[in-house]
Write a protein that holds these residues in place. Structure first.
Motif: not given
Length: 289
Positions: A201-226
């Protein structure tokens, strides 16, 4: 024959809804790894956490996807600790958890919309990544070089490396349609868990994100805390702003939020991760052979 106790938890909910459905199994340590893999393959969720409560002061937790075991899973930690607090009947718990060869400090607190969990992620290793080295990954993500901020491409690792990919515009991030087969091959070639794509975001306090990990069997993660913790570490390293709220899951109809803070220490940048988990209605016992 034996039975297992399985609970499905929505980890990292946002405003009381969404989150990543995660199966939590109370594991008495008699299950074999083949049985754990089989349970994870049929659980109906992307990740399954197996909790060994034999050491009450620091339960051991292992994580499996349909592809096999993971060394760590941030939203799985949040889900597991929510189940343990719920089972205890307490309102708050401060303790530790063992995963792999690491022990994490954990705090879990009941609140009106679920159970809030925070854990110490540890040191995040960061290194720069030349755009040319990742040209195959950028193409596999369905992006062009102009879509990303090349100077901010970083490899981040809390134990397993993943590529942080800053996308210039939120609309581009939301429109991404990766080639998952190609992306899996590129990630395996470079040794990455996956790609965490984000737009600040412009303030850099929030971010929209998408995590793609098909190599471990998860095409797109709903949440990736790490990966949220990795982003906080990157921001601390580059802008001295180490606090971020990461929104994921919107494109999957499961809005999620992960909170992360990073701190510079003499040993490196460390991160702390938080999220709210809520039990689903479906749970119970399953039979194993």
């Amino acid at each position: 024959m034996g039975s297992i106790q399985a609970t499905v938890v929505d980890a990292c909910t946002r405003d009381g809804r969404g989150g990543s459905p995660t199966t939590v199994v109370i594991d008495d340590a008699t299950l074999t790894d083949d049985e754990r893999h089989a349970i994870a393959s049929t659980a109906g969720t992307s990740h399954t956490a197996f909790v060994d409560t034999s050491a009450a002061d620091a339960p051991a937790v292992r994580f499996f996807t349909t592809k096999g075991e993971l060394t760590n899973c941030g939203h799985g930690i949040i889900a597991a600790r929510a189940v343990l607090l719920h089972r205890s009947g307490a309102t708050q718990h401060h303790g530790h958890q063992r995963t792999g060869n690491r022990t994490f400090a954990i705090t879990a607190t009941r609140r009106h919309d679920g159970i809030e969990v925070w854990f110490d992620q540890g040191i995040i290793a960061l290194r720069d990544c030349a755009g040319a080295a990742t040209s195959g990954i950028i193409a596999a993500l369905g992006l062009t070089p102009n879509d990303v901020i090349a100077n901010d491409l970083r490899i981040a690792s809390p134990g397993t490396p993943r590529l942080l990919v800053p996308v210039r515009h939120r609309r581009t991030l939301l429109a991404m349609r990766p080639d998952f087969a190609r992306l899996a091959a590129e990630c395996r070639r470079l040794g990455y868990l996956g790609c965490f794509t984000y737009a600040l975001s412009p303030t850099a306090r929030t971010a929209d994100a998408r995590m793609f990990a098909p190599a471990i069997g998860v095409d797109e993660d709903i949440a990736n805390a790490n990966s949220a913790g990795c982003l906080a570490a990157h921001l601390m390293d580059t802008s001295r702003n180490g606090g971020i709220e990461v929104h994921q899951g919107d494109m999957l109809g499961r809005p999620s939020s992960v909170f992360a803070t990073a701190t510079q220490t003499r040993n490196g940048i460390v991160a702390r991760i938080g999220g709210v988990a809520r039990h689903q209605l479906r749970h119970g016992s399953r039979r194993t052979t």
